[in-house]
Design an enzyme around this catalytic site. Structure first.
Site, PDB file in Angstrom:
ATOM      1  N   GLY A 274      -2.112   4.155   8.669  1.00 49.89           N
ATOM      2  CA  GLY A 274      -2.659   2.927   8.110  1.00 49.89           C
ATOM      3  C   GLY A 274      -1.696   1.776   8.295  1.00 49.89           C
ATOM      4  O   GLY A 274      -0.563   1.955   8.750  1.00 49.89           O
TER       5      GLY A 274
ATOM      6  N   GLY B 156      -0.609  -2.345   6.592  1.00 53.06           N
ATOM      7  CA  GLY B 156      -0.787  -3.331   5.531  1.00 53.06           C
ATOM      8  C   GLY B 156      -0.061  -4.601   5.882  1.00 53.06           C
ATOM      9  O   GLY B 156       0.365  -4.805   7.028  1.00 53.06           O
TER      10      GLY B 156
ATOM     11  N   GLY C 289       3.788  -3.624   6.709  1.00 48.59           N
ATOM     12  CA  GLY C 289       4.155  -2.774   7.830  1.00 48.59           C
ATOM     13  C   GLY C 289       3.095  -1.745   8.171  1.00 48.59           C
ATOM     14  O   GLY C 289       1.999  -1.745   7.616  1.00 48.59           O
TER      15      GLY C 289
ATOM     16  N   VAL D 266       2.210   2.492   8.778  1.00 48.52           N
ATOM     17  CA  VAL D 266       2.633   3.814   8.286  1.00 48.52           C
ATOM     18  C   VAL D 266       2.246   4.874   9.311  1.00 48.52           C
ATOM     19  O   VAL D 266       1.094   4.940   9.768  1.00 48.52           O
ATOM     20  CB  VAL D 266       1.978   4.134   6.928  1.00 48.52           C
ATOM     21  CG1 VAL D 266       2.458   5.492   6.418  1.00 48.52           C
ATOM     22  CG2 VAL D 266       2.312   3.060   5.901  1.00 48.52           C
TER      23      VAL D 266
ATOM     24  N   LYS E  37       7.007   4.499   6.863  1.00 48.69           N
ATOM     25  CA  LYS E  37       6.549   3.103   6.965  1.00 48.69           C
ATOM     26  C   LYS E  37       7.564   2.285   7.756  1.00 48.69           C
ATOM     27  O   LYS E  37       8.741   2.239   7.409  1.00 48.69           O
ATOM     28  CB  LYS E  37       6.380   2.485   5.574  1.00 48.69           C
ATOM     29  CG  LYS E  37       5.900   1.018   5.626  1.00 48.69           C
ATOM     30  CD  LYS E  37       5.988   0.326   4.278  1.00 48.69           C
ATOM     31  CE  LYS E  37       4.865   0.729   3.369  1.00 48.69           C
ATOM     32  NZ  LYS E  37       4.846  -0.105   2.125  1.00 48.69           N
TER      33      LYS E  37
ATOM     34  N   ASP F  19       0.057  -4.434  -7.818  1.00 49.18           N
ATOM     35  CA  ASP F  19      -0.892  -4.233  -6.713  1.00 49.18           C
ATOM     36  C   ASP F  19      -1.663  -2.922  -6.891  1.00 49.18           C
ATOM     37  O   ASP F  19      -1.791  -2.136  -5.948  1.00 49.18           O
ATOM     38  CB  ASP F  19      -0.157  -4.247  -5.374  1.00 49.18           C
ATOM     39  CG  ASP F  19      -1.076  -4.628  -4.211  1.00 49.18           C
ATOM     40  OD1 ASP F  19      -2.174  -5.156  -4.485  1.00 49.18           O
ATOM     41  OD2 ASP F  19      -0.700  -4.394  -3.055  1.00 49.18           O
TER      42      ASP F  19
END
Length: 632
Positions: free
Chosen positions: A343, A345, A348, A350, A364, A457
């Protein structure tokens, strides 16, 4: 489930049947247990009245009635429209002088509608009597509602709504036929907006006509309020009498009576216009000064925090973390034929990796273009916390301008991915367990020994799931620790739109209640099955508005349940969790519960599930399936 009690009428019963049951039966808790068949029906019956009465009882309605009435004996029947709490009602104080057509706060609007339904019920029993009840009886109805002690008729300024307190307070139902006909019966045949506009306009006109015909003093604000309430009670009574199914639409429409204050005199317009302009200028100057000060304050703090990243400093402060070399990172990421990206974000990307020991990890890689301090926050945050429901940080790498973080690997991905999978469905038990465990992790963070840690978050994609479907809170790149003596800090606003606390977005004041709001959105998503990713504010508001409508019984609970669960939930616990979630997403932080209260409610629901499973297993009714999913 309704339970019927049937006897033989031999002697008349003094007083109404509600009064008899309230005086002769046990308290609300007993009623609820009998209704859920956890205790025998005989525990809730008046043993002194065996065979004396014929009564058919819906115990759910009686439980609501018992909860709504004060210990003094209000005497009004709230069963058709019981009080349901709403968020943001921690400090309610209103007066009819504050009205412009209707109470100004949602809390008092809700309370007035509930009380109006009670008055409508009693007026229908004897239409020749006045709509309002005697003062001493009304005083008994002015106490706080059981489910929300901060809201009451007294707090909302309804003390004057009793018989004899003005001309309108002495009127009976039949009188109103002259003023109101069928203007409020169009909800089933017209659009809601058209029907509501027609209804509220008719109510306002009827109130004005009443005041004129009675030659009432229009300067008397209590008289005006009494006339308005009397008209509302008449409309409700008419709908109840014909068994109308549009009472919920009518209740939702009533707040539209609260309109902006009109300006009638030219000279007042000029004066108020000048005053408003002057006030706007002053407020703008104050606001600009505050913004400039806030920017300087934040910039100053960021300069303090943004010191050059030194490997020696990280090694000294995070002695429990392993420092990987760049070669070790490359070897771990390239263990297979090709890199596997899990994934990405804002901070960065992962990757899935494998250590020389064979352990699978998540790595990450922080973007070089990333100017935030998320790398430092992650290391400082996760190195000081250890909890079974927080993702574990194994180590880091800082070399040749590259930055990496190495975490434990969660094989079932994140909760957003799992919630929308078409081949499997999360069970009710697993949803409650995930929520309870996440609340447990937040409870740990908010009560950390070094100070309250605000995650900032909380969202579906930041809740990872292990191979056993145990949840892990992740991504501490925005986490902020409040000092031991701090309950709030002013900081730059960061987070994910759709999950962010509206109060924090507007004033940059960060508290633990900001996490509560975000977690409330997550709860609503799991209850409804609605995924909220890249959510705009309108979509978020639709979700919370729908939840509040269901919680206030304006919509059926089935409207909010994830249909893929096919009704396999414990309804009582679903309602309790929905109620706590609605409180979590209150616009004001003062109306939100603490994480301890949220965790307690979720833990109770999970224990109820386990108790029911045990009972069903003992009775041979439990079918063994996967503990994690229902296969679709």
């Amino acid at each position: 489930m309704a339970i019927s009690v049937v006897g033989v009428m031999e002697t008349p019963v003094a007083g109404s049947w509600e009064e008899h049951m309230l005086n002769g039966w046990k308290n609300f808790t007993t009623a609820k247990d009998v209704n859920l068949m956890r205790r025998p029906m005989s525990d809730f019956m008046d043993q002194r009245k065996k065979g004396d009465v014929i009564i058919t009882v819906d115990f759910e309605s009686i439980a609501v009635l018992c909860a709504a009435k004060s210990s003094k004996g209000c005497g009004l029947d709230f069963s058709s429209y019981p009080y349901q709490p709403v968020g943001g009602c921690s400090q309610v104080e209103e007066d009819v002088g504050d009205w412009n057509g209707f109470p100004k706060s949602t809390c008092c609007q809700n309370a007035l509608i509930v009380l109006s339904y009670g008055l409508a019920h009693q007026a229908l029993q004897n239409p020749s009597r006045a709509i309002f009840i005697n003062q001493h009886l009304w005083n008994d109805c002015s106490g706080p509602f059981t489910q929300q002690p901060n809201v009451s008729a007294h707090h909302c300024g309804f003390d004057g709504f009793y018989y004899g307190n003005g001309l309108c307070a002495a009127l009976q139902l039949p009188i109103f036929d002259k003023y109101m006909r069928d203007q409020c019966s169009l909800f089933a045949s017209s659009s809601f907006d058209q029907a509501c506009e027609s209804c509220t306009s008719a109510i306002s006109n009827a109130t004005d006509s009443l005041l004129s015909d009675l030659k009432a003093d229009r300067r008397n604000i209590t008289e005006k309020a009494n006339c308005l309430v009397a008209v509302i009670v008449f409309v409700i009574a008419k709908k109840l009498n014909i068994g109308s199914s549009a009472t919920d639409d009518f209740s939702r429409c009533l707040p539209a009576l609260a309109l902006p204050i009109p300006e009638t005199e030219d000279y007042i317009k000029i004066k108020s216009g000048l005053a408003e302009a002057f006030l706007a200028i002053v407020l703008a100057m104050i606001g600009l000064t505050a913004v400039i000060s806030l920017i300087k304050y934040v910039a100053k703090n960021r300069k303090k925090e943004k010191k050059p990243l030194k490997i020696k400093d990280i090694a000294n402060s995070c002695s429990g973390l392993y420092r990987f070399s760049k070669a070790e990172i490359d070897s771990a990421i390239n263990y297979g034929p090709e890199k596997k990206c899990l994934g990405r974000g804002s901070a960065g990307r992962v990757y899935k990796g494998m250590l020389p020991s064979g352990q699978i990890v998540a790595i990450k890689q922080i973007y070089k273009s990333n100017t935030s301090d998320s790398f430092t926050r992650e290391i400082e945050g996760l190195s000081r916390v250890r909890h079974s429901n927080l993702v574990c940080l194994f180590g880091y790498c800082v070399e040749d301008g590259e930055q990496y973080l190495v975490y434990e690997y969660c094989s079932n991905g994140n909760l957003a991915q799992r919630l929308l999978r078409k081949d499997t469905v999360l069970t009710w038990e697993l949803r409650v367990k995930i929520l309870r465990d996440c609340a447990y992790a937040l409870k740990y963070l908010h009560n950390h020994e070094d100070g309250c840690i605000v995650h900032r978050d909380i969202k579906l994609t930041n809740i990872l799931l292990t191979h056993n479907m145990d949840p892990k809170l992740s991504d501490f790149g925005l986490a902020k620790m409040l000092g031991m003596e701090e309950s709030k800090v002013y900081t730059d606003v960061r987070g994910t739109i759709g999950y962010m606390d509206p109060e924090y977005m507007s004033n940059a004041k960060l508290t633990s209640a900001s996490d509560i709001y975000s977690f409330g959105i997550v709860i609503l998503q799991l209850l409804s099955g609605q995924r909220v990713i890249d959510l705009d504010l309108d979509a978020r508001d639709q979700l919370t508005r729908k939840a509040k409508d269901v919680n206030m019984m304006k919509r059926p609970i089935s409207d909010f349940q994830d249909q893929r669960m096919k009704g396999n939930v414990i309804t009582v616990d679903f309602e309790s969790i929905l109620q706590i979630a609605v409180l979590c997403v209150a616009n004001s932080s003062t109306g939100r519960p603490t994480i301890e209260l949220v965790y307690g409610e979720l833990d109770k629901a999970y224990k109820n599930i386990q108790a029911e499973k045990k009972t069903r297993k003992e009775k041979g009714l439990l079918v063994e399936t996967s503990p994690d999913v229902i296969h679709g």
